[in-house]
Design a protein around this motif. Structure first.
Motif, PDB file in Angstrom:
ATOM      1  N   ALA A  71       0.717  -1.116  -0.038  1.00 54.88           N
ATOM      2  CA  ALA A  71       0.002   0.186  -0.056  1.00 54.88           C
ATOM      3  C   ALA A  71       1.019   1.423   0.202  1.00 54.88           C
ATOM      4  O   ALA A  71       2.146   1.265   0.574  1.00 54.88           O
ATOM      5  N   ASP A  88      -3.170   5.518  -1.578  1.00 55.68           N
ATOM      6  CA  ASP A  88      -4.271   4.515  -1.859  1.00 55.68           C
ATOM      7  C   ASP A  88      -5.470   4.749  -1.226  1.00 55.68           C
ATOM      8  O   ASP A  88      -5.317   4.843   0.268  1.00 55.68           O
ATOM      9  N   GLY A 128      -8.607   3.249   1.070  1.00 60.53           N
ATOM     10  CA  GLY A 128      -9.048   2.348   1.804  1.00 60.53           C
ATOM     11  C   GLY A 128     -10.207   1.446   1.223  1.00 60.53           C
ATOM     12  O   GLY A 128     -10.701   1.766   0.186  1.00 60.53           O
ATOM     13  N   PRO A 129     -10.661   0.322   2.039  1.00 57.79           N
ATOM     14  CA  PRO A 129     -11.826  -0.390   1.476  1.00 57.79           C
ATOM     15  C   PRO A 129     -13.040   0.268   1.475  1.00 57.79           C
ATOM     16  O   PRO A 129     -13.477   1.253   2.573  1.00 57.79           O
ATOM     17  N   SER A 130     -13.901  -0.020   0.712  1.00 55.75           N
ATOM     18  CA  SER A 130     -15.067   0.599   0.509  1.00 55.75           C
ATOM     19  C   SER A 130     -16.138  -0.134  -0.310  1.00 55.75           C
ATOM     20  O   SER A 130     -15.448  -0.673  -1.526  1.00 55.75           O
ATOM     21  N   TYR A 145      -6.154  -2.581  -4.870  1.00 55.67           N
ATOM     22  CA  TYR A 145      -5.004  -1.822  -3.795  1.00 55.67           C
ATOM     23  C   TYR A 145      -4.767  -2.680  -2.711  1.00 55.67           C
ATOM     24  O   TYR A 145      -4.089  -2.024  -1.794  1.00 55.67           O
ATOM     25  N   ASN A 182      -6.476  -3.878  -0.436  1.00 56.80           N
ATOM     26  CA  ASN A 182      -7.495  -3.823   0.589  1.00 56.80           C
ATOM     27  C   ASN A 182      -8.272  -5.201   0.688  1.00 56.80           C
ATOM     28  O   ASN A 182      -8.369  -5.784  -0.392  1.00 56.80           O
ATOM     29  N   SER A 233      -7.743  -2.174   5.475  1.00 60.76           N
ATOM     30  CA  SER A 233      -6.793  -1.605   4.355  1.00 60.76           C
ATOM     31  C   SER A 233      -5.401  -2.107   4.503  1.00 60.76           C
ATOM     32  O   SER A 233      -4.863  -2.554   5.599  1.00 60.76           O
ATOM     33  N   SER A 270      -2.964  -0.096   6.590  1.00 61.56           N
ATOM     34  CA  SER A 270      -2.778  -0.369   8.214  1.00 61.56           C
ATOM     35  C   SER A 270      -2.153  -1.714   8.703  1.00 61.56           C
ATOM     36  O   SER A 270      -1.965  -1.897   9.820  1.00 61.56           O
ATOM     37  N   TYR A 272      -3.662  -4.314   7.790  1.00 56.69           N
ATOM     38  CA  TYR A 272      -5.016  -5.079   7.803  1.00 56.69           C
ATOM     39  C   TYR A 272      -5.405  -5.173   9.400  1.00 56.69           C
ATOM     40  O   TYR A 272      -5.750  -6.199   9.791  1.00 56.69           O
TER      41      TYR A 272
END
Length: 474
Positions: free
Chosen positions: A25, A29, A31-33, A397, A399, A413, A416, A418
């Motif tokens: 990452a 980038d 994050g997850p969504s 990415y 995530n 993410s 982080s 994860y």
């Protein structure tokens, strides 16, 4: 036991992972969504019965019950009158065209799923279905059907007659868990289990665009496994998946299930133990452990065995109702990730009813290998509230997304490491029964999370089967 604890030290301190530990990452980038873009109905009255706590149209181990290829999405299921059906739609379309393929489900057994595969060498769609430790039914389309979906009609005449072999190749009289995988060269492989739960072996067959070849068995069922309670001399390896990464490496996480219940603290549990990992760099002919040591040869006398060193990446005894056949995925660098689930020790050291205990106290964990080669594990802070399985995907990415029973979606993410798992979609309004079937192929093709789910029902009353789509970060 050296065999079970060989890699345990690799997890030390792994749960609190610093940001960017994945090595993938970047700060910019996203994050997850997930953004819900639509829901379509495959069948308003699909076959419904509960068996082994699951549904025959929605078992998470049903690899490629939903897939995408060259701008079209394909789905398979059984109708209320037990007919095997394959449907297709152009991506973005709201309606599906369906074809009956000439087979009706024999038993009310949720293992007897339909799996799909694409042989890129000749553009055929392949189906394998209706098997649980017995014979299977195989159907394939005409050549080129998937290469020219807009130009070829979607009719029953495009599919051959159902067969009890692979074009004359008889594999085994005790066949279960068909999973199709496409090789980088465009061949199609079929992974399956020979024999029965607790005493079975994994095997591979391969289609080159002209004929099927049986490559043979690669996991073994023999050897002695001992726990603090007792011993077992037979087992089978349950795969969390079998997948090629973008570099052509074939990955597989797994857990062992012992035949002898003496290995458990209580007969109401389940004999699954340990999470293992193997890979192959020669299209499944030779299998290696995490350190790169050869531990098995497909079709040879040396099979991947419970006594092989270096297989276990997360040791766990049979007392925690560890689930088999959960989920795996590889990231953009080809690193393996998996979801596993069990009842953590803080809820007790002996499960006595695996369905009840998993539903009450089960948790899912994200296991992955980082850029330095270290195995890491993070508990996902979402109660299962189910005995069933969770699926895993990664976006462009890297995530991570866990798709829980009832269609709940959580994300973490890469930036982080994860560690920031949270619910992104709570499944409200779906009325989903339990496990869902993921379109693993679509994520990379157009950045969409697409999964199939069936609505709750009772008895054998048919219910709606639907596909829901979510846009992932662009």
């Amino acid at each position: 036991m050296h065999r079970r604890t060989l890699l345990a030290a690799a997890f030390a301190g792994a749960v609190v992972t610093p940001a960017f530990a994945s090595g993938t990452a970047r700060a910019a980038d996203p994050g997850p969504s997930v953004t819900r873009t639509g829901t379509t109905t495959l069948d308003s009255q699909a076959l419904f019965f509960v068996s082994y706590d699951g549904l025959v149209n929605n078992n998470a181990f049903q690899k490629n019950g939903l897939l995408t290829y060259k701008g079209y999405q394909y789905a398979v299921w059984y109708t209320a009158d037990r007919n095997a059906v394959v449907g297709r739609r152009a991506l973005g379309a709201t309606t599906w065209s369906t074809v009956k393929v000439g087979h009706t489900l024999r038993y009310n057994d949720s293992h007897n799923v339909i799996s799909m595969g694409v042989s890129k060498a000749d553009g055929r769609l392949h189906l394998n279905m209706d098997s649980h430790s017995d014979g299977f039914t195989y159907v394939k389309s005409v050549a080129g059907l998937l290469d020219n979906p807009g130009g070829l009609s979607w009719t029953a005449s495009r599919f051959g007659a159902p067969q009890s072999t692979l074009d004359g190749l008889a594999l085994t009289s005790q066949f279960t868990y068909p999973q199709f995988i496409s090789t980088p060269e465009g061949r199609l492989q079929l992974s399956y289990r020979v024999a029965v739960s607790g005493n079975g072996r994994n095997a591979l067959a391969e289609y080159d665009g002209t004929k099927w070849t049986n490559l043979g068995e690669w996991s073994g069922s023999t050897g002695t496994y001992s726990s603090e309670h007792g011993s077992s001399t037979a087992r089978n390896m349950y795969l969390h998946g079998i997948d090629y990464d973008r570099n052509g490496r074939l990955h597989s996480f797994f857990t062992w299930r012992e035949q002898n219940s003496a290995v458990m603290c209580n007969g109401g549990g389940i004999t699954n133990h340990d999470t293992g990992y193997v890979y192959s760099d020669d299209r499944g002919r030779t299998w290696r452990n995490n350190a790169g040591t050869v531990v098995g040869v497909t079709g040879g006398s040396d099979k991947v065995s419970v006594t092989d060193a270096g297989l276990v990446v997360d040791p766990l005894n049979p007392d925690h109702s560890l689930m088999n056949q959960e989920s795996q995925f590889t990231d953009s660098a080809g690193r393996p990730h998996a979801i596993i689930s069990y009842v953590p020790g803080r809820f007790g050291q002996c499960t006595t009813n695996y369905v009840t205990d998993r539903t009450r106290n089960g948790r899912a964990f994200h296991v992955r290998r980082n850029a330095s080669g270290t195995w890491q594990k993070t508990e996902i802070p979402v109660p299962l509230n189910s005995s069933q399985r969770t699926k895993l995907i990664l976006d462009k990415y890297d995530n991570a997304y866990a798709i829980f029973p009832f269609g709940r979606v959580a994300g973490a993410s890469a930036a982080s490491g994860y560690t920031d798992w949270k619910i992104l979609f709570d499944g409200s309004g779906l009325n989903a029964f339990g496990e869902v079937v993921i379109d693993e192929t679509r994520v990379a093709q157009d950045g969409v999370l697409s999964f199939m789910y069936q609505e709750k029902s009772s008895g054998t009353t048919p219910s709606a089967l639907r596909v829901i789509d979510f846009r992932l970060p662009a």
